[in-house]
Write a protein that holds these residues in place. Structure first.
Motif, PDB file in Angstrom:
ATOM      1  N   HIS A 313      48.939  85.954 126.962  1.00 47.30           N
ATOM      2  CA  HIS A 313      48.814  87.048 127.401  1.00 47.30           C
ATOM      3  C   HIS A 313      48.577  87.542 129.045  1.00 47.30           C
ATOM      4  CE1 HIS A 313      44.685  86.708 127.977  1.00 47.30           C
ATOM      5  NE2 HIS A 313      44.160  87.874 128.575  1.00 47.30           N
ATOM      6  N   ALA A 314      48.249  86.886 129.677  1.00 46.98           N
ATOM      7  CA  ALA A 314      48.177  86.868 130.849  1.00 46.98           C
ATOM      8  C   ALA A 314      48.801  86.487 132.032  1.00 46.98           C
ATOM      9  CB  ALA A 314      47.162  85.973 131.370  1.00 46.98           C
ATOM     10  N   HIS A 315      49.640  86.340 132.320  1.00 47.50           N
ATOM     11  CA  HIS A 315      50.985  85.540 132.959  1.00 47.50           C
ATOM     12  C   HIS A 315      51.947  86.247 132.692  1.00 47.50           C
ATOM     13  CE1 HIS A 315      49.247  82.939 136.549  1.00 47.50           C
ATOM     14  NE2 HIS A 315      48.556  83.674 136.137  1.00 47.50           N
ATOM     15  N   VAL A 316      52.706  86.148 131.709  1.00 46.94           N
ATOM     16  CA  VAL A 316      53.669  86.657 130.706  1.00 46.94           C
ATOM     17  C   VAL A 316      53.535  88.081 130.524  1.00 46.94           C
ATOM     18  CG1 VAL A 316      55.139  87.294 128.791  1.00 46.94           C
ATOM     19  CG2 VAL A 316      53.850  84.888 129.224  1.00 46.94           C
ATOM     20  N   GLY A 317      52.729  88.837 130.773  1.00 41.54           N
ATOM     21  CA  GLY A 317      52.164  90.458 130.572  1.00 41.54           C
ATOM     22  C   GLY A 317      51.780  91.238 131.468  1.00 41.54           C
ATOM     23  N   PHE A 318      51.850  90.592 133.283  1.00 38.40           N
ATOM     24  CA  PHE A 318      51.793  91.464 134.356  1.00 38.40           C
ATOM     25  C   PHE A 318      53.282  91.364 134.660  1.00 38.40           C
ATOM     26  CE2 PHE A 318      47.411  88.332 135.308  1.00 38.40           C
ATOM     27  CZ  PHE A 318      46.555  89.452 134.688  1.00 38.40           C
ATOM     28  N   ILE A 319      53.967  89.919 134.126  1.00 38.28           N
ATOM     29  CA  ILE A 319      55.701  89.942 134.378  1.00 38.28           C
ATOM     30  C   ILE A 319      55.615  91.380 133.838  1.00 38.28           C
ATOM     31  CG2 ILE A 319      57.712  89.289 134.159  1.00 38.28           C
ATOM     32  CD1 ILE A 319      55.984  85.944 134.408  1.00 38.28           C
ATOM     33  N   VAL A 320      55.764  91.283 132.653  1.00 40.15           N
ATOM     34  CA  VAL A 320      55.920  92.309 131.461  1.00 40.15           C
ATOM     35  C   VAL A 320      55.778  93.842 132.373  1.00 40.15           C
ATOM     36  CG1 VAL A 320      56.665  93.641 129.664  1.00 40.15           C
ATOM     37  CG2 VAL A 320      56.494  90.830 129.930  1.00 40.15           C
ATOM     38  N   PHE A 321      55.060  94.184 133.338  1.00 41.19           N
ATOM     39  CA  PHE A 321      54.263  95.293 133.232  1.00 41.19           C
ATOM     40  C   PHE A 321      54.662  95.294 134.209  1.00 41.19           C
ATOM     41  CE2 PHE A 321      50.692  94.988 130.855  1.00 41.19           C
ATOM     42  CZ  PHE A 321      49.792  96.808 130.692  1.00 41.19           C
ATOM     43  N   ASP A 322      55.367  94.621 135.321  1.00 44.42           N
ATOM     44  CA  ASP A 322      55.922  94.858 136.073  1.00 44.42           C
ATOM     45  C   ASP A 322      57.625  95.426 136.722  1.00 44.42           C
ATOM     46  OD1 ASP A 322      54.154  94.233 138.517  1.00 44.42           O
ATOM     47  OD2 ASP A 322      54.714  93.077 139.353  1.00 44.42           O
ATOM     48  N   ARG A 323      57.951  94.480 135.237  1.00 40.46           N
ATOM     49  CA  ARG A 323      59.584  94.999 135.214  1.00 40.46           C
ATOM     50  C   ARG A 323      59.138  96.664 134.297  1.00 40.46           C
ATOM     51  NH1 ARG A 323      63.714  91.994 136.766  1.00 40.46           N
ATOM     52  NH2 ARG A 323      63.403  89.040 137.154  1.00 40.46           N
ATOM     53  N   LEU A 324      58.478  96.909 133.455  1.00 43.36           N
ATOM     54  CA  LEU A 324      58.816  97.302 132.821  1.00 43.36           C
ATOM     55  C   LEU A 324      58.171  99.486 133.150  1.00 43.36           C
ATOM     56  CD1 LEU A 324      58.984  96.540 128.910  1.00 43.36           C
ATOM     57  CD2 LEU A 324      60.247  96.855 130.320  1.00 43.36           C
ATOM     58  N   GLY A 325      57.262  98.788 134.406  1.00 45.63           N
ATOM     59  CA  GLY A 325      56.135  99.768 134.812  1.00 45.63           C
ATOM     60  C   GLY A 325      56.555 100.953 135.348  1.00 45.63           C
ATOM     61  N   GLY A 326      57.511 101.070 136.090  1.00 44.25           N
ATOM     62  CA  GLY A 326      58.407 102.123 136.551  1.00 44.25           C
ATOM     63  C   GLY A 326      59.477 102.998 135.307  1.00 44.25           C
ATOM     64  N   ILE A 327      59.119 102.200 133.745  1.00 42.03           N
ATOM     65  CA  ILE A 327      59.804 103.085 133.155  1.00 42.03           C
ATOM     66  C   ILE A 327      59.690 103.698 132.030  1.00 42.03           C
ATOM     67  CG2 ILE A 327      61.949 102.517 131.913  1.00 42.03           C
ATOM     68  CD1 ILE A 327      62.669  99.933 133.316  1.00 42.03           C
ATOM     69  N   VAL A 328      58.722 102.436 131.805  1.00 43.27           N
ATOM     70  CA  VAL A 328      57.490 103.353 130.314  1.00 43.27           C
ATOM     71  C   VAL A 328      56.851 103.572 131.090  1.00 43.27           C
ATOM     72  CG1 VAL A 328      56.379 102.482 128.826  1.00 43.27           C
ATOM     73  CG2 VAL A 328      58.638 101.178 128.823  1.00 43.27           C
ATOM     74  N   GLN A 329      55.819 104.433 130.107  1.00 44.70           N
ATOM     75  CA  GLN A 329      54.672 105.667 129.954  1.00 44.70           C
ATOM     76  C   GLN A 329      53.669 104.462 130.470  1.00 44.70           C
ATOM     77  OE1 GLN A 329      51.540 106.616 128.862  1.00 44.70           O
ATOM     78  NE2 GLN A 329      51.152 107.815 130.088  1.00 44.70           N
ATOM     79  N   ARG A 330      52.920 104.919 131.378  1.00 43.36           N
ATOM     80  CA  ARG A 330      51.647 103.743 131.250  1.00 43.36           C
ATOM     81  C   ARG A 330      50.884 103.408 130.337  1.00 43.36           C
ATOM     82  NH1 ARG A 330      48.633 105.280 136.302  1.00 43.36           N
ATOM     83  NH2 ARG A 330      50.359 106.289 136.685  1.00 43.36           N
ATOM     84  N   TYR A 331      50.305 104.316 129.436  1.00 41.08           N
ATOM     85  CA  TYR A 331      49.407 103.608 128.241  1.00 41.08           C
ATOM     86  C   TYR A 331      50.073 103.576 127.279  1.00 41.08           C
ATOM     87  CZ  TYR A 331      45.937 105.621 131.234  1.00 41.08           C
ATOM     88  OH  TYR A 331      44.653 105.733 132.265  1.00 41.08           O
ATOM     89  N   VAL A 332      51.643 104.066 127.454  1.00 36.82           N
ATOM     90  CA  VAL A 332      52.374 103.791 126.406  1.00 36.82           C
ATOM     91  C   VAL A 332      53.425 102.490 126.368  1.00 36.82           C
ATOM     92  CG1 VAL A 332      55.065 103.961 125.149  1.00 36.82           C
ATOM     93  CG2 VAL A 332      53.372 105.693 125.821  1.00 36.82           C
ATOM     94  N   LEU A 333      53.418 101.339 127.054  1.00 33.08           N
ATOM     95  CA  LEU A 333      53.574 100.244 127.899  1.00 33.08           C
ATOM     96  C   LEU A 333      52.234  99.400 127.452  1.00 33.08           C
ATOM     97  CD1 LEU A 333      55.353  97.955 128.749  1.00 33.08           C
ATOM     98  CD2 LEU A 333      54.277  99.090 131.436  1.00 33.08           C
ATOM     99  N   LEU A 334      50.951 100.112 127.559  1.00 33.03           N
ATOM    100  CA  LEU A 334      49.908  98.933 127.457  1.00 33.03           C
ATOM    101  C   LEU A 334      49.588  99.338 125.909  1.00 33.03           C
ATOM    102  CD1 LEU A 334      46.961  97.762 127.853  1.00 33.03           C
ATOM    103  CD2 LEU A 334      45.661 100.289 128.618  1.00 33.03           C
ATOM    104  N   VAL A 335      49.777  99.934 125.161  1.00 33.40           N
ATOM    105  CA  VAL A 335      49.233  99.747 123.843  1.00 33.40           C
ATOM    106  C   VAL A 335      50.671  99.064 123.265  1.00 33.40           C
ATOM    107  CG1 VAL A 335      49.683 100.806 121.514  1.00 33.40           C
ATOM    108  CG2 VAL A 335      48.843 101.683 123.227  1.00 33.40           C
ATOM    109  N   GLY A 336      52.045  99.387 123.788  1.00 32.29           N
ATOM    110  CA  GLY A 336      53.327  97.948 123.038  1.00 32.29           C
ATOM    111  C   GLY A 336      53.070  96.917 123.745  1.00 32.29           C
ATOM    112  N   MET A 337      52.364  96.658 124.657  1.00 38.64           N
ATOM    113  CA  MET A 337      52.204  94.935 125.451  1.00 38.64           C
ATOM    114  C   MET A 337      50.858  94.469 124.443  1.00 38.64           C
ATOM    115  SD  MET A 337      53.746  94.062 127.216  1.00 38.64           S
ATOM    116  CE  MET A 337      52.647  91.918 127.746  1.00 38.64           C
ATOM    117  N   VAL A 338      49.847  95.255 124.580  1.00 39.70           N
ATOM    118  CA  VAL A 338      49.186  94.291 123.239  1.00 39.70           C
ATOM    119  C   VAL A 338      49.179  94.161 122.022  1.00 39.70           C
ATOM    120  CG1 VAL A 338      46.056  94.991 122.184  1.00 39.70           C
ATOM    121  CG2 VAL A 338      46.479  95.248 124.437  1.00 39.70           C
ATOM    122  N   ALA A 339      50.447  95.303 121.468  1.00 32.33           N
ATOM    123  CA  ALA A 339      51.010  94.898 120.018  1.00 32.33           C
ATOM    124  C   ALA A 339      51.809  93.329 120.038  1.00 32.33           C
ATOM    125  CB  ALA A 339      51.442  96.371 119.859  1.00 32.33           C
TER     126      ALA A 339
END
Length: 380
Positions: A313-339
């Motif tokens: 979850h950790a580094h892969v998640g950080f990278i995805v957050f950085d890539r999609l952070g400006g595109i997807v709403q943050r809390y939607v992205l958070l729930v989606g990342m955990v899922a």
């Protein structure tokens, strides 16, 4: 993390202090393990990722609570002490060694490979990975030559491996109640010796490779609670657990200060103490078998995701957050990342752990048991 056995052992009712063990699964521990893994993931995504500069989007509404998610690791270590000793009981040392290798490595090799590939191709140089670093990480022993982990969470595996080495030695000698109790008192004494700071730095470093004074109290308390589970509560076991608990609180407050300093914030010690108290109470209730009726078979499905989820979850998640952070709403992205990470963990479990574990176990068993190897050749 890896705080589980092949089949988490339990007990059936017996007479007196010589109860007969069976191999029932501790479903309630499966629930605790997945809760701990999710809390660590939330800690990384909601608090430490942003506070440490790994993620550029923050979660102000959740960071006050998520900052305590790192204590999921503390629960992992306590559970590991409990369950690994229970798994090793009445096992040959070779069988115990095989069970640990089978449990640790297949998912880890895949997680290391995925993390390395994603880091090299998508992190834009933030998480560089060399071939030597990748190959060393595959062994899990990269800390010995001081080669960095590919992912920040892998440090706990080195702690687990050193604990497994102690249990292996115990299995080699022969695990009995009295031997385990003696070992726990000795381990506690060495822990306090190292914490006192009386040893010179080189000797302290070498000794702490075995003692692990930062977290030894969790392994010690878990093993003591395993004895409570098998043989019932005694004054001596209660003393070991209480001393370990006291040291867990002391070191937990100290560690919270370090976390706060690292992320330039405050980690409230009162909350840390409350969480540690809750962790010990829950595992104590498990050791008394009070929680057995709360376990459900479906907890095992969630528990099976714990190790691969923790690894991936950790580094892969950080990278995805950085890539999609400006595109997807943050809390939607958070729930989606955990899922997404839970789904990835499920895929690793189904496609890697399930098919490879039996094959690896069969090969390793033949390697450590000459009599079985000879029988295999005769059958061939």
């Amino acid at each position: 993390m890896v705080a589980e056995s092949d089949r988490s052992p339990g007990l059936v009712s017996g007479v007196g202090r010589n109860r007969v063990p069976n191999r029932d699964r501790l479903y309630e521990i499966d629930a605790l393990r997945i809760a701990a893994a999710v809390s660590v993931a939330i800690y990384h995504y909601v608090f430490s990722g942003y506070a440490g500069g790994a993620i550029r989007i923050g979660f102000p509404a959740g960071s006050e609570l998520a900052r305590f998610g790192y204590l999921g690791v503390d629960m992992f270590f306590l559970i590991s002490g409990f369950v690994v000793l229970l798994s090793a009981w009445n096992r040959r040392p070779g069988a115990f060694l095989v069970s640990r290798i089978v449990r640790l490595y297949p998912a880890f090799w895949v997680a290391v490979t995925i993390t390395a590939l994603v880091s090299v191709t998508l992190s834009m140089g933030r998480y560089p990975v060399t071939l030597v670093q990748y190959l060393a990480n595959l062994t899990m022993f990269n800390s010995l030559p001081d080669i960095p982990n590919i992912d920040v969470v892998y440090w706990t595996l080195w702690a687990e491996i050193r604990f497994y080495a102690l249990v292996f030695v115990l299995a080699w000698i022969g695990i009995t109640r009295s031997r385990v109790v003696g070992m726990l008192w000795g381990w506690l004494a060495l822990t306090f010796l190292l914490q006192s700071g009386v040893l010179p730095a080189p000797a302290h470093s070498v000794a702490d490779l075995v003692v692990q004074s930062q977290f030894s109290h969790y392994f010690i308390a878990g093993m003591a609670l395993c004895l409570v589970y098998r043989f019932g509560l005694s004054a001596q076991l209660a003393a070991i657990v209480l001393i370990s608990f006291g040291n867990a609180v002391y070191r937990g407050i100290e560690f919270a200060g370090k976390v706060g300093t690292r992320y330039r914030t405050e980690i409230e010690s009162s909350v840390v103490v409350a969480v540690i108290v809750a962790i010990f109470i829950v595992l104590f209730l498990v050791s008394l078998r009070v929680t057995r009726r709360l376990g459900r078979p479906w907890f095992a499905v969630a528990g099976a995701l714990t190790y691969p989820l923790y690894l991936i979850h950790a580094h892969v998640g950080f990278i995805v957050f950085d890539r999609l952070g400006g595109i997807v709403q943050r809390y939607v992205l958070l729930v989606g990342m955990v899922a997404l990470m839970c789904l990835a963990a499920y895929v690793i479990h189904i496609l890697v752990e399930r098919p490879l574990a039996p094959l690896l176990k069969r090969l390793l068993t033949l390697a450590v048991r000459p009599d079985l190897r000879a029988a295999g050749w005769r059958r061939g």
